[in-house]
Motif scaffolding. Structure first.
Motif, PDB file in Angstrom:
ATOM      1  N   ASN A 104      58.063 -28.975  10.173  1.00 21.95           N
ATOM      2  CA  ASN A 104      58.324 -30.468  10.985  1.00 21.95           C
ATOM      3  C   ASN A 104      58.231 -30.481  12.392  1.00 21.95           C
ATOM      4  OD1 ASN A 104      58.302 -33.190  10.513  1.00 21.95           O
ATOM      5  ND2 ASN A 104      60.646 -33.336  10.681  1.00 21.95           N
ATOM      6  N   ILE A 105      57.276 -29.741  13.066  1.00 21.72           N
ATOM      7  CA  ILE A 105      57.208 -29.456  14.373  1.00 21.72           C
ATOM      8  C   ILE A 105      55.956 -30.295  14.867  1.00 21.72           C
ATOM      9  CG2 ILE A 105      57.008 -27.924  16.278  1.00 21.72           C
ATOM     10  CD1 ILE A 105      58.239 -25.770  14.593  1.00 21.72           C
ATOM     11  N   THR A 106      56.101 -31.099  15.883  1.00 21.08           N
ATOM     12  CA  THR A 106      54.961 -32.003  16.401  1.00 21.08           C
ATOM     13  C   THR A 106      54.484 -31.144  17.467  1.00 21.08           C
ATOM     14  OG1 THR A 106      56.142 -34.013  16.114  1.00 21.08           O
ATOM     15  CG2 THR A 106      54.486 -33.874  18.025  1.00 21.08           C
ATOM     16  N   LEU A 107      53.162 -30.805  17.297  1.00 20.87           N
ATOM     17  CA  LEU A 107      52.312 -30.049  18.167  1.00 20.87           C
ATOM     18  C   LEU A 107      51.598 -30.701  19.151  1.00 20.87           C
ATOM     19  CD1 LEU A 107      50.684 -27.158  15.758  1.00 20.87           C
ATOM     20  CD2 LEU A 107      52.457 -27.005  17.107  1.00 20.87           C
ATOM     21  N   PRO A 108      51.376 -30.184  20.400  1.00 19.16           N
ATOM     22  CA  PRO A 108      50.715 -30.935  21.343  1.00 19.16           C
ATOM     23  C   PRO A 108      48.845 -30.753  21.045  1.00 19.16           C
ATOM     24  CG  PRO A 108      51.190 -28.724  22.167  1.00 19.16           C
ATOM     25  CD  PRO A 108      51.831 -29.017  20.830  1.00 19.16           C
ATOM     26  N   ASN A 109      48.403 -31.756  21.751  1.00 24.77           N
ATOM     27  CA  ASN A 109      46.991 -31.715  21.433  1.00 24.77           C
ATOM     28  C   ASN A 109      46.243 -31.280  23.022  1.00 24.77           C
ATOM     29  OD1 ASN A 109      45.965 -32.229  18.903  1.00 24.77           O
ATOM     30  ND2 ASN A 109      45.861 -34.406  18.988  1.00 24.77           N
ATOM     31  N   ILE A 110      46.921 -31.278  24.061  1.00 23.64           N
ATOM     32  CA  ILE A 110      46.570 -30.956  25.384  1.00 23.64           C
ATOM     33  C   ILE A 110      47.779 -30.025  25.776  1.00 23.64           C
ATOM     34  CG2 ILE A 110      44.946 -32.849  25.841  1.00 23.64           C
ATOM     35  CD1 ILE A 110      46.917 -34.041  27.675  1.00 23.64           C
ATOM     36  N   ALA A 111      47.111 -29.069  26.774  1.00 25.39           N
ATOM     37  CA  ALA A 111      48.088 -28.136  27.392  1.00 25.39           C
ATOM     38  C   ALA A 111      49.062 -28.926  28.396  1.00 25.39           C
ATOM     39  CB  ALA A 111      47.339 -26.851  28.042  1.00 25.39           C
ATOM     40  N   SER A 112      49.904 -28.205  29.252  1.00 25.19           N
ATOM     41  CA  SER A 112      50.728 -29.130  30.135  1.00 25.19           C
ATOM     42  C   SER A 112      49.989 -29.025  31.163  1.00 25.19           C
ATOM     43  CB  SER A 112      52.049 -27.952  30.337  1.00 25.19           C
ATOM     44  OG  SER A 112      51.376 -26.695  31.206  1.00 25.19           O
ATOM     45  N   PRO A 113      50.322 -29.944  32.398  1.00 26.29           N
ATOM     46  CA  PRO A 113      49.767 -30.225  33.575  1.00 26.29           C
ATOM     47  C   PRO A 113      49.561 -28.899  34.540  1.00 26.29           C
ATOM     48  CG  PRO A 113      51.266 -31.882  33.220  1.00 26.29           C
ATOM     49  CD  PRO A 113      51.569 -30.917  32.116  1.00 26.29           C
ATOM     50  N   GLN A 114      50.497 -27.945  34.383  1.00 28.85           N
ATOM     51  CA  GLN A 114      50.218 -26.565  35.185  1.00 28.85           C
ATOM     52  C   GLN A 114      49.273 -25.780  34.397  1.00 28.85           C
ATOM     53  OE1 GLN A 114      52.870 -23.362  34.088  1.00 28.85           O
ATOM     54  NE2 GLN A 114      52.952 -22.833  36.468  1.00 28.85           N
ATOM     55  N   GLN A 115      49.095 -25.700  33.170  1.00 30.84           N
ATOM     56  CA  GLN A 115      48.046 -25.104  32.299  1.00 30.84           C
ATOM     57  C   GLN A 115      46.905 -25.856  32.729  1.00 30.84           C
ATOM     58  OE1 GLN A 115      50.066 -25.263  28.653  1.00 30.84           O
ATOM     59  NE2 GLN A 115      50.818 -23.203  28.778  1.00 30.84           N
ATOM     60  N   GLU A 116      46.623 -27.084  32.580  1.00 27.55           N
ATOM     61  CA  GLU A 116      45.449 -27.553  32.949  1.00 27.55           C
ATOM     62  C   GLU A 116      44.786 -27.584  34.415  1.00 27.55           C
ATOM     63  OE1 GLU A 116      43.435 -30.169  30.484  1.00 27.55           O
ATOM     64  OE2 GLU A 116      44.479 -28.346  29.448  1.00 27.55           O
ATOM     65  N   GLY A 117      45.925 -27.270  35.190  1.00 22.53           N
ATOM     66  CA  GLY A 117      45.616 -26.938  36.714  1.00 22.53           C
ATOM     67  C   GLY A 117      44.756 -25.614  36.633  1.00 22.53           C
ATOM     68  N   PHE A 118      45.065 -24.617  35.767  1.00 19.15           N
ATOM     69  CA  PHE A 118      44.371 -23.222  35.893  1.00 19.15           C
ATOM     70  C   PHE A 118      43.221 -23.520  35.439  1.00 19.15           C
ATOM     71  CE2 PHE A 118      48.924 -21.328  34.671  1.00 19.15           C
ATOM     72  CZ  PHE A 118      49.260 -21.312  35.871  1.00 19.15           C
ATOM     73  N   VAL A 119      42.820 -24.340  34.286  1.00 16.83           N
ATOM     74  CA  VAL A 119      41.523 -24.600  34.030  1.00 16.83           C
ATOM     75  C   VAL A 119      40.627 -25.073  34.881  1.00 16.83           C
ATOM     76  CG1 VAL A 119      40.028 -25.822  32.206  1.00 16.83           C
ATOM     77  CG2 VAL A 119      42.224 -24.955  31.419  1.00 16.83           C
ATOM     78  N   ARG A 120      41.332 -26.224  35.554  1.00 17.45           N
ATOM     79  CA  ARG A 120      40.335 -26.699  36.915  1.00 17.45           C
ATOM     80  C   ARG A 120      40.156 -25.740  37.961  1.00 17.45           C
ATOM     81  NH1 ARG A 120      44.013 -30.962  35.593  1.00 17.45           N
ATOM     82  NH2 ARG A 120      45.381 -30.555  37.481  1.00 17.45           N
ATOM     83  N   GLN A 121      41.152 -24.962  38.439  1.00 16.14           N
ATOM     84  CA  GLN A 121      40.672 -23.976  39.055  1.00 16.14           C
ATOM     85  C   GLN A 121      39.787 -23.022  38.776  1.00 16.14           C
ATOM     86  OE1 GLN A 121      44.197 -21.651  40.447  1.00 16.14           O
ATOM     87  NE2 GLN A 121      42.923 -20.084  41.376  1.00 16.14           N
ATOM     88  N   LEU A 122      39.569 -22.460  37.432  1.00 17.66           N
ATOM     89  CA  LEU A 122      38.613 -21.777  37.210  1.00 17.66           C
ATOM     90  C   LEU A 122      37.182 -22.216  36.974  1.00 17.66           C
ATOM     91  CD1 LEU A 122      40.879 -19.480  34.800  1.00 17.66           C
ATOM     92  CD2 LEU A 122      39.835 -18.810  36.742  1.00 17.66           C
ATOM     93  N   GLN A 123      37.424 -23.552  36.487  1.00 18.15           N
ATOM     94  CA  GLN A 123      36.066 -24.612  36.429  1.00 18.15           C
ATOM     95  C   GLN A 123      35.517 -24.371  37.963  1.00 18.15           C
ATOM     96  OE1 GLN A 123      37.306 -27.977  34.785  1.00 18.15           O
ATOM     97  NE2 GLN A 123      36.628 -27.658  32.726  1.00 18.15           N
ATOM     98  N   ALA A 124      36.092 -24.558  38.834  1.00 25.94           N
ATOM     99  CA  ALA A 124      35.598 -24.676  40.191  1.00 25.94           C
ATOM    100  C   ALA A 124      35.317 -23.333  40.901  1.00 25.94           C
ATOM    101  CB  ALA A 124      36.759 -25.367  41.089  1.00 25.94           C
ATOM    102  N   ASP A 125      35.693 -21.982  40.392  1.00 21.87           N
ATOM    103  CA  ASP A 125      35.403 -21.117  40.837  1.00 21.87           C
ATOM    104  C   ASP A 125      33.820 -20.370  40.304  1.00 21.87           C
ATOM    105  OD1 ASP A 125      37.606 -20.753  41.997  1.00 21.87           O
ATOM    106  OD2 ASP A 125      38.351 -19.223  40.600  1.00 21.87           O
ATOM    107  N   SER A 126      33.318 -19.494  41.098  1.00 21.62           N
ATOM    108  CA  SER A 126      32.222 -18.867  40.659  1.00 21.62           C
ATOM    109  C   SER A 126      31.979 -17.600  41.234  1.00 21.62           C
ATOM    110  CB  SER A 126      31.001 -19.802  41.195  1.00 21.62           C
ATOM    111  OG  SER A 126      30.878 -19.938  42.788  1.00 21.62           O
ATOM    112  N   GLY A 127      31.103 -16.595  40.665  1.00 21.89           N
ATOM    113  CA  GLY A 127      31.007 -15.283  41.290  1.00 21.89           C
ATOM    114  C   GLY A 127      32.094 -14.422  41.074  1.00 21.89           C
ATOM    115  N   THR A 128      32.295 -13.460  41.873  1.00 23.98           N
ATOM    116  CA  THR A 128      33.519 -12.441  41.879  1.00 23.98           C
ATOM    117  C   THR A 128      34.918 -13.249  41.935  1.00 23.98           C
ATOM    118  OG1 THR A 128      33.291 -11.855  44.086  1.00 23.98           O
ATOM    119  CG2 THR A 128      32.158 -10.734  42.626  1.00 23.98           C
ATOM    120  N   LYS A 129      34.812 -14.299  42.671  1.00 26.73           N
ATOM    121  CA  LYS A 129      36.094 -15.121  42.626  1.00 26.73           C
ATOM    122  C   LYS A 129      36.486 -15.631  41.399  1.00 26.73           C
ATOM    123  CE  LYS A 129      38.735 -18.497  45.614  1.00 26.73           C
ATOM    124  NZ  LYS A 129      39.545 -18.832  44.398  1.00 26.73           N
ATOM    125  N   PHE A 130      35.604 -15.929  40.591  1.00 25.72           N
ATOM    126  CA  PHE A 130      36.042 -16.353  39.544  1.00 25.72           C
ATOM    127  C   PHE A 130      36.425 -15.286  38.684  1.00 25.72           C
ATOM    128  CE2 PHE A 130      35.075 -16.308  34.784  1.00 25.72           C
ATOM    129  CZ  PHE A 130      35.794 -17.494  34.426  1.00 25.72           C
TER     130      PHE A 130
END
Length: 250
Positions: free
Chosen positions: A99-125
């Motif tokens: 009876n545990i409710t699960l999220p469908n999206i990650a936390s704002p902090q975790q979503e921030g990691f995704v956005r950072q990596l989406q913006a990166d390229s090359g060896t910086k990525f």
């Protein structure tokens, strides 16, 4: 399951502090007595943490398959997708049983990691990918061992076993990329930024929203926990009818 679990919906209210933060006070408080053993606050929060981790690391793995510039980074990306798909299957099976409710999206902090990596390229990525993922996996590694050593719930214990193996594998493949700055990542995982709880907490899903499913890759090698064998049958199904597809890299 009928009346097999003595559970009240109010007692399993959505957890208020997750992400990389420490579990809230009274973490060993029993919030439900189930046929698989007592469920504590930290048990519940752990199941949600594992689910939330997959909701951002799975799409990051997809991004890495597109943007990684070395074979080692692409291999690490494959491991993220494969491992978190299997963990997610286990989470989605045991959550309704407990009876545990699960999220469908990650936390704002975790979503921030995704956005950072989406913006990166090359060896910086490559560098940001390896260091962010090594830091976050290192931060959760000790939590897993604590849950595994203290939980009295069979289902949570099985998830902890699977999570331990998966996280250790992911830490290892990140290290094999050659991009990990150990001084930096170890400092960050042991001294996380003091963020507000709202940044660390994945929001609960709106009522009636289909459950997001992290689809295993065609060549999957990781396997979910055998819930039916573990619980003696009668377990909940994995994906619910009408579940929405896995999040994809943007």
């Amino acid at each position: 399951m009928g009346g097999a679990m003595a559970v009240t919906l109010a007692s399993l209210a959505y957890p208020s502090m997750l992400g990389l933060s420490k579990v809230a006070t009274a973490q060993d408080r029993v919030i439900a007595n189930t046929q698989w053993g007592p469920l504590t606050e930290q048990d519940r929060d752990f199941v949600v943490k594992v689910r939330a981790a997959g909701l951002w690391e799975y799409p990051v793995g997809q991004i890495g398959l597109q943007k990684g510039t070395t074979p080692a980074v692409k291999t690490a990306s494959e491991h993220l997708v494969d491992g978190h798909a299997a963990l997610d299957t286990t989470c989605r099976k045991i959550a309704p049983m407990l009876n545990i409710t699960l999220p469908n999206i990650a936390s704002p902090q975790q979503e921030g990691f995704v956005r950072q990596l989406q913006a990166d390229s090359g060896t910086k990525f490559d560098s940001d990918f390896a260091n962010i993922l090594r830091m976050t996996h290192g931060a959760i590694f000790n939590t897993i061992s604590k849950i595994r050593s203290t939980t009295k719930n069979t289902l949570v214990r099985a998830l902890a076993d699977q999570a331990n193996n998966t996280v250790l594998d992911h830490m290892t493949v990140m290290e094999k990329t050659g991009f990990v700055d150990f001084d930096q990542t170890i400092f960050q995982q042991t001294t996380p930024p003091k963020l507000p709880n709202s940044d660390l907490t994945p929001p609960p899903p709106p009522a009636g929203q289909p459950q997001v499913v992290l689809t295993p890759p065609p060549n999957a090698t990781s396997t979910p926990v055998d819930i039916n064998g573990l619980a003696g049958g009668g377990g909940a199904a994995g994906a619910s009818p009408g579940a929405s597809p896995a999040p994809t890299a943007g």
